[in-house]
Design a protein around this motif. Structure first.
Motif, mmCIF file in Angstrom:
data_model
loop_
_atom_site.group_PDB
_atom_site.id
_atom_site.type_symbol
_atom_site.label_atom_id
_atom_site.label_comp_id
_atom_site.label_asym_id
_atom_site.label_seq_id
_atom_site.Cartn_x
_atom_site.Cartn_y
_atom_site.Cartn_z
ATOM 1 N N ALA A 149 0.831 -1.212 0.000
ATOM 2 C CA ALA A 149 0.000 0.000 0.000
ATOM 3 C C ALA A 149 0.862 1.258 0.000
ATOM 4 N N ARG A 150 1.917 1.264 0.782
ATOM 5 C CA ARG A 150 2.824 2.423 0.794
ATOM 6 C C ARG A 150 3.479 2.602 -0.567
ATOM 7 N N TRP A 151 3.931 1.498 -1.141
ATOM 8 C CA TRP A 151 4.574 1.566 -2.443
ATOM 9 C C TRP A 151 3.605 2.081 -3.510
ATOM 10 N N MET A 152 2.363 1.621 -3.468
ATOM 11 C CA MET A 152 1.363 2.063 -4.440
ATOM 12 C C MET A 152 1.080 3.563 -4.297
ATOM 13 N N CYS A 153 1.007 4.034 -3.073
ATOM 14 C CA CYS A 153 0.784 5.473 -2.866
ATOM 15 C C CYS A 153 1.911 6.293 -3.481
ATOM 16 N N ILE A 154 3.142 5.843 -3.277
ATOM 17 C CA ILE A 154 4.286 6.546 -3.855
ATOM 18 C C ILE A 154 4.231 6.474 -5.378
ATOM 19 N N LYS A 155 3.921 5.302 -5.896
ATOM 20 C CA LYS A 155 3.866 5.109 -7.349
ATOM 21 C C LYS A 155 2.897 6.088 -7.998
ATOM 22 N N TYR A 156 1.721 6.232 -7.403
ATOM 23 C CA TYR A 156 0.715 7.101 -8.008
ATOM 24 C C TYR A 156 0.928 8.574 -7.673
ATOM 25 N N ALA A 157 1.801 8.870 -6.752
ATOM 26 C CA ALA A 157 2.132 10.268 -6.448
ATOM 27 C C ALA A 157 3.255 10.791 -7.333
ATOM 28 N N ILE A 158 3.970 9.911 -8.010
ATOM 29 C CA ILE A 158 5.120 10.310 -8.824
ATOM 30 C C ILE A 158 4.764 11.375 -9.877
ATOM 31 N N PRO A 159 3.655 11.253 -10.612
ATOM 32 C CA PRO A 159 3.335 12.320 -11.581
ATOM 33 C C PRO A 159 3.177 13.693 -10.918
ATOM 34 N N LEU A 160 2.589 13.718 -9.747
ATOM 35 C CA LEU A 160 2.443 14.993 -9.028
ATOM 36 C C LEU A 160 3.789 15.476 -8.509
ATOM 37 N N LEU A 161 4.608 14.551 -8.055
ATOM 38 C CA LEU A 161 5.926 14.920 -7.551
ATOM 39 C C LEU A 161 6.805 15.495 -8.659
ATOM 40 N N LYS A 162 6.669 14.970 -9.865
ATOM 41 C CA LYS A 162 7.463 15.465 -10.988
ATOM 42 C C LYS A 162 7.123 16.906 -11.336
ATOM 43 N N LYS A 163 5.895 17.317 -11.059
ATOM 44 C CA LYS A 163 5.473 18.693 -11.336
ATOM 45 C C LYS A 163 5.913 19.666 -10.239
ATOM 46 N N SER A 164 6.297 19.144 -9.108
ATOM 47 C CA SER A 164 6.684 19.976 -7.976
ATOM 48 C C SER A 164 8.099 20.516 -8.140
ATOM 49 N N LYS A 165 8.358 21.654 -7.511
ATOM 50 C CA LYS A 165 9.702 22.231 -7.554
ATOM 51 C C LYS A 165 10.660 21.492 -6.625
ATOM 52 N N MET A 166 10.155 21.011 -5.516
ATOM 53 C CA MET A 166 10.985 20.295 -4.540
ATOM 54 C C MET A 166 10.295 19.007 -4.107
ATOM 55 N N PRO A 167 10.272 17.999 -4.980
ATOM 56 C CA PRO A 167 9.556 16.756 -4.635
ATOM 57 C C PRO A 167 10.276 15.970 -3.537
ATOM 58 N N ARG A 168 9.496 15.462 -2.603
ATOM 59 C CA ARG A 168 10.049 14.655 -1.511
ATOM 60 C C ARG A 168 9.065 13.546 -1.162
ATOM 61 N N VAL A 169 9.602 12.402 -0.819
ATOM 62 C CA VAL A 169 8.819 11.303 -0.269
ATOM 63 C C VAL A 169 9.431 10.986 1.087
ATOM 64 N N VAL A 170 8.608 11.013 2.113
ATOM 65 C CA VAL A 170 9.087 10.725 3.460
ATOM 66 C C VAL A 170 8.340 9.498 3.968
ATOM 67 N N ASN A 171 9.081 8.442 4.218
ATOM 68 C CA ASN A 171 8.503 7.229 4.799
ATOM 69 C C ASN A 171 8.847 7.201 6.278
ATOM 70 N N ILE A 172 7.867 6.928 7.083
ATOM 71 C CA ILE A 172 8.083 6.831 8.523
ATOM 72 C C ILE A 172 7.840 5.385 8.928
ATOM 73 N N ALA A 173 8.810 4.822 9.619
ATOM 74 C CA ALA A 173 8.706 3.423 10.033
ATOM 75 C C ALA A 173 9.055 3.295 11.509
ATOM 76 N N SER A 174 8.530 2.268 12.104
ATOM 77 C CA SER A 174 8.801 1.978 13.498
ATOM 78 C C SER A 174 10.237 1.506 13.675
ATOM 79 N N ARG A 175 10.761 1.661 14.857
ATOM 80 C CA ARG A 175 12.115 1.167 15.127
ATOM 81 C C ARG A 175 12.158 -0.359 15.145
#
Length: 86
Positions: free
Chosen positions: A38-64
């Protein structure tokens, strides 16, 4: 990426045992599906929007627990480790 594959293979090696454990395997696969795919799919489908951004970032938060696993929650720890590798 190789470490992720090794961790997943170790997860399955620990999971596959007696036939009575089959439901546990499917439960663990479901956890991986929700927490990793699910996380990977969200990133995959956000890529077109990220490409249009001036400063694209993906931040994954995971438990220790992705770095310090517990025996009682192998699937969750594996999914958190995989999140760090994405």
């Amino acid at each position: 990426k190789i470490m992720l594959i090794i961790k997943i293979l170790n997860f399955f090696k620990l999971s596959i045992g007696r036939k009575s454990d089959l439901h546990k395997i499917f439960y663990r696969l479901r956890i991986l599906d929700v927490n990793v795919v699910a996380r990977w799919m969200c990133i995959k489908y956000a890529i077109p929007l990220l490409k249009k951004s001036k400063m694209p970032r993906v931040v994954n938060i995971a438990s220790r627990l992705g770095s310090r696993p517990m025996d009682s929650s192998v699937a969750y720890c594996t999914s958190e480790s995989a999140t760090k590798e994405i």
